[in-house]
Design a protein around this motif. Structure first.
Motif, PDB file in Angstrom:
ATOM      1  N   MET A   1      50.853 -21.798 -57.529  1.00 27.20           N
ATOM      2  CA  MET A   1      49.495 -21.491 -57.117  1.00 27.20           C
ATOM      3  C   MET A   1      48.967 -22.678 -56.302  1.00 27.20           C
ATOM      4  SD  MET A   1      46.114 -20.778 -59.431  1.00 27.20           S
ATOM      5  CE  MET A   1      46.290 -22.136 -60.548  1.00 27.20           C
ATOM      6  N   ALA A   2      48.619 -22.419 -55.048  1.00 25.74           N
ATOM      7  CA  ALA A   2      48.055 -23.464 -54.194  1.00 25.74           C
ATOM      8  C   ALA A   2      46.614 -23.733 -54.612  1.00 25.74           C
ATOM      9  CB  ALA A   2      48.115 -23.047 -52.734  1.00 25.74           C
ATOM     10  N   LEU A   3      46.200 -24.958 -54.439  1.00 21.27           N
ATOM     11  CA  LEU A   3      44.829 -25.297 -54.787  1.00 21.27           C
ATOM     12  C   LEU A   3      43.890 -24.845 -53.676  1.00 21.27           C
ATOM     13  CD1 LEU A   3      45.309 -28.844 -56.298  1.00 21.27           C
ATOM     14  CD2 LEU A   3      45.169 -26.660 -57.470  1.00 21.27           C
ATOM     15  N   SER A   4      42.788 -24.334 -54.050  1.00 20.74           N
ATOM     16  CA  SER A   4      41.802 -23.796 -53.107  1.00 20.74           C
ATOM     17  C   SER A   4      41.120 -24.904 -52.318  1.00 20.74           C
ATOM     18  CB  SER A   4      40.767 -22.995 -53.896  1.00 20.74           C
ATOM     19  OG  SER A   4      39.664 -22.686 -53.098  1.00 20.74           O
ATOM     20  N   ARG A   5      40.761 -24.581 -51.066  1.00 18.53           N
ATOM     21  CA  ARG A   5      40.054 -25.541 -50.209  1.00 18.53           C
ATOM     22  C   ARG A   5      38.571 -25.196 -50.169  1.00 18.53           C
ATOM     23  NH1 ARG A   5      42.198 -25.024 -44.665  1.00 18.53           N
ATOM     24  NH2 ARG A   5      42.846 -22.998 -45.318  1.00 18.53           N
ATOM     25  N   VAL A   6      37.911 -25.146 -51.300  1.00 17.92           N
ATOM     26  CA  VAL A   6      36.510 -24.729 -51.333  1.00 17.92           C
ATOM     27  C   VAL A   6      35.546 -25.898 -51.223  1.00 17.92           C
ATOM     28  CG1 VAL A   6      36.939 -22.597 -52.594  1.00 17.92           C
ATOM     29  CG2 VAL A   6      36.497 -24.707 -53.856  1.00 17.92           C
ATOM     30  N   LYS A  24      51.217 -26.392 -44.963  1.00 18.99           N
ATOM     31  CA  LYS A  24      52.233 -26.820 -45.929  1.00 18.99           C
ATOM     32  C   LYS A  24      51.624 -27.408 -47.200  1.00 18.99           C
ATOM     33  CE  LYS A  24      56.206 -27.980 -43.048  1.00 18.99           C
ATOM     34  NZ  LYS A  24      57.040 -29.132 -42.607  1.00 18.99           N
ATOM     35  N   LEU A  25      50.493 -28.107 -47.071  1.00 22.51           N
ATOM     36  CA  LEU A  25      49.928 -28.813 -48.216  1.00 22.51           C
ATOM     37  C   LEU A  25      48.887 -28.010 -48.992  1.00 22.51           C
ATOM     38  CD1 LEU A  25      49.614 -32.426 -46.777  1.00 22.51           C
ATOM     39  CD2 LEU A  25      51.566 -31.337 -47.872  1.00 22.51           C
ATOM     40  N   TRP A  26      48.275 -27.025 -48.359  1.00 19.90           N
ATOM     41  CA  TRP A  26      47.239 -26.246 -49.048  1.00 19.90           C
ATOM     42  C   TRP A  26      47.542 -24.758 -49.118  1.00 19.90           C
ATOM     43  CZ3 TRP A  26      46.007 -30.864 -46.808  1.00 19.90           C
ATOM     44  CH2 TRP A  26      45.270 -31.747 -47.595  1.00 19.90           C
ATOM     45  N   ASP A  27      48.080 -24.187 -48.069  1.00 19.38           N
ATOM     46  CA  ASP A  27      48.328 -22.740 -48.042  1.00 19.38           C
ATOM     47  C   ASP A  27      49.798 -22.462 -48.312  1.00 19.38           C
ATOM     48  OD1 ASP A  27      45.657 -22.419 -47.331  1.00 19.38           O
ATOM     49  OD2 ASP A  27      46.094 -22.532 -45.198  1.00 19.38           O
ATOM     50  N   ASN A  28      50.284 -22.986 -49.412  1.00 16.46           N
ATOM     51  CA  ASN A  28      51.707 -22.951 -49.688  1.00 16.46           C
ATOM     52  C   ASN A  28      51.905 -22.806 -51.196  1.00 16.46           C
ATOM     53  OD1 ASN A  28      54.430 -23.560 -50.066  1.00 16.46           O
ATOM     54  ND2 ASN A  28      54.389 -25.404 -48.834  1.00 16.46           N
ATOM     55  N   PRO A  29      52.693 -21.838 -51.647  1.00 16.41           N
ATOM     56  CA  PRO A  29      52.922 -21.704 -53.081  1.00 16.41           C
ATOM     57  C   PRO A  29      53.684 -22.898 -53.671  1.00 16.41           C
ATOM     58  CG  PRO A  29      54.225 -20.099 -51.865  1.00 16.41           C
ATOM     59  CD  PRO A  29      53.340 -20.791 -50.877  1.00 16.41           C
ATOM     60  N   CYS A  30      54.359 -23.686 -52.843  1.00 14.37           N
ATOM     61  CA  CYS A  30      55.094 -24.879 -53.309  1.00 14.37           C
ATOM     62  C   CYS A  30      54.342 -26.145 -52.910  1.00 14.37           C
ATOM     63  CB  CYS A  30      56.513 -24.879 -52.738  1.00 14.37           C
ATOM     64  SG  CYS A  30      57.518 -23.541 -53.356  1.00 14.37           S
ATOM     65  N   TRP A  31      53.046 -26.167 -53.103  1.00 11.83           N
ATOM     66  CA  TRP A  31      52.192 -27.275 -52.674  1.00 11.83           C
ATOM     67  C   TRP A  31      52.562 -28.602 -53.321  1.00 11.83           C
ATOM     68  CZ3 TRP A  31      49.583 -29.597 -56.605  1.00 11.83           C
ATOM     69  CH2 TRP A  31      49.420 -28.854 -57.786  1.00 11.83           C
ATOM     70  N   ASN A  37      55.963 -35.221 -51.303  1.00 14.57           N
ATOM     71  CA  ASN A  37      56.768 -35.718 -50.185  1.00 14.57           C
ATOM     72  C   ASN A  37      55.898 -36.297 -49.072  1.00 14.57           C
ATOM     73  OD1 ASN A  37      59.463 -35.294 -51.057  1.00 14.57           O
ATOM     74  ND2 ASN A  37      59.192 -33.110 -50.728  1.00 14.57           N
ATOM     75  N   PHE A  38      54.790 -35.660 -48.789  1.00 13.33           N
ATOM     76  CA  PHE A  38      53.885 -36.140 -47.748  1.00 13.33           C
ATOM     77  C   PHE A  38      53.347 -37.528 -48.103  1.00 13.33           C
ATOM     78  CE2 PHE A  38      49.662 -36.560 -45.838  1.00 13.33           C
ATOM     79  CZ  PHE A  38      49.917 -36.247 -44.509  1.00 13.33           C
ATOM     80  N   ILE A  39      52.893 -37.672 -49.344  1.00 16.07           N
ATOM     81  CA  ILE A  39      52.343 -38.956 -49.786  1.00 16.07           C
ATOM     82  C   ILE A  39      53.439 -40.024 -49.804  1.00 16.07           C
ATOM     83  CG2 ILE A  39      51.335 -40.162 -51.774  1.00 16.07           C
ATOM     84  CD1 ILE A  39      49.814 -37.478 -52.332  1.00 16.07           C
ATOM     85  N   ALA A  40      54.616 -39.671 -50.303  1.00 15.14           N
ATOM     86  CA  ALA A  40      55.725 -40.631 -50.327  1.00 15.14           C
ATOM     87  C   ALA A  40      56.083 -41.065 -48.909  1.00 15.14           C
ATOM     88  CB  ALA A  40      56.940 -40.023 -51.019  1.00 15.14           C
ATOM     89  N   PHE A  41      56.105 -40.119 -47.982  1.00 14.00           N
ATOM     90  CA  PHE A  41      56.417 -40.467 -46.587  1.00 14.00           C
ATOM     91  C   PHE A  41      55.375 -41.422 -46.020  1.00 14.00           C
ATOM     92  CE2 PHE A  41      55.868 -39.758 -42.041  1.00 14.00           C
ATOM     93  CZ  PHE A  41      57.140 -40.100 -41.585  1.00 14.00           C
TER      94      PHE A  41
END
Length: 178
Positions: A1-6, A24-31, A37-41
């Motif tokens: 479940m992706a977290l909502s951008r409200v 990729k980071l918000w509208d993605n079931p594998c958020w 990975n984004f933060i690590a990069f």
């Protein structure tokens, strides 16, 4: 479940990001995986580029040097287990570090068939010189969180790391492949 951008305060910040990154980071079931990975990069890329430019060490070499810097007398197999690097990549990296005399290898006193690694004085100097930069990068990244939030994040990450041995390591064998 992706977290909502409200949260309206986040909307402008999201508009400043690349659209695919937002997807990729918000509208993605594998958020979770993509965010980790984004933060690590964002931590690793500038740190490893600086280390390669300054010391001529590529990422796997520095990963090995850093691991030994954190815990002298460690075996290569432990670095493999803790880093996720392939054994052959790590073996080549350790050989280069031994050749450059940044590491030294000794027989393991507990298992005379094995070797353990130690930093040499030049290896220790690199470790000590890189640590403040890495701490500075981490501090910058965590600065958006309060101390309480930082502790909470640490505790949540602890739970994930501790649970990780129970996760599937081969999806084919787990029956999830089609």
């Amino acid at each position: 479940m992706a977290l909502s951008r409200v949260d309206p305060e986040r909307e402008q910040a999201l508009r400043d990001l690349d659209p695919l990154t937002v997807t990729k980071l918000w509208d993605n079931p594998c958020w979770l995986s993509f965010r980790l990975n984004f933060i690590a990069f964002r931590f690793n890329d500038p740190v490893y580029r600086w280390i390669e430019t300054r010391y001529g060490l590529v990422r796997p070499e520095f990963v090995a040097l850093y691991a030994v810097g954190l815990r002298d007398g460690v075996a290569a197999k432990n670095i493999v287990a803790s880093s996720g690097l392939p054994k052959n990549t790590l073996s080549r990296s350790i050989q280069k570090l031994l050749h450059r005399r940044l590491l030294r290898r000794e027989t393991d006193h507990d298992d005379l068939r094995s070797f353990v690694l130690y930093l040499t004085a030049p290896g220790r100097a690199i470790f000590e010189e890189t640590m403040p930069l890495m701490i500075q990068q981490q501090t910058a990244m965590l600065s958006v969180l309060s101390e309480t939030e930082q502790r909470q994040l640490c505790e949540l990450m602890d739970k994930l790391v501790i649970a990780s041995p129970t996760w599937p390591t081969d999806l084919e064998k787990e029956g999830t492949a089609s």
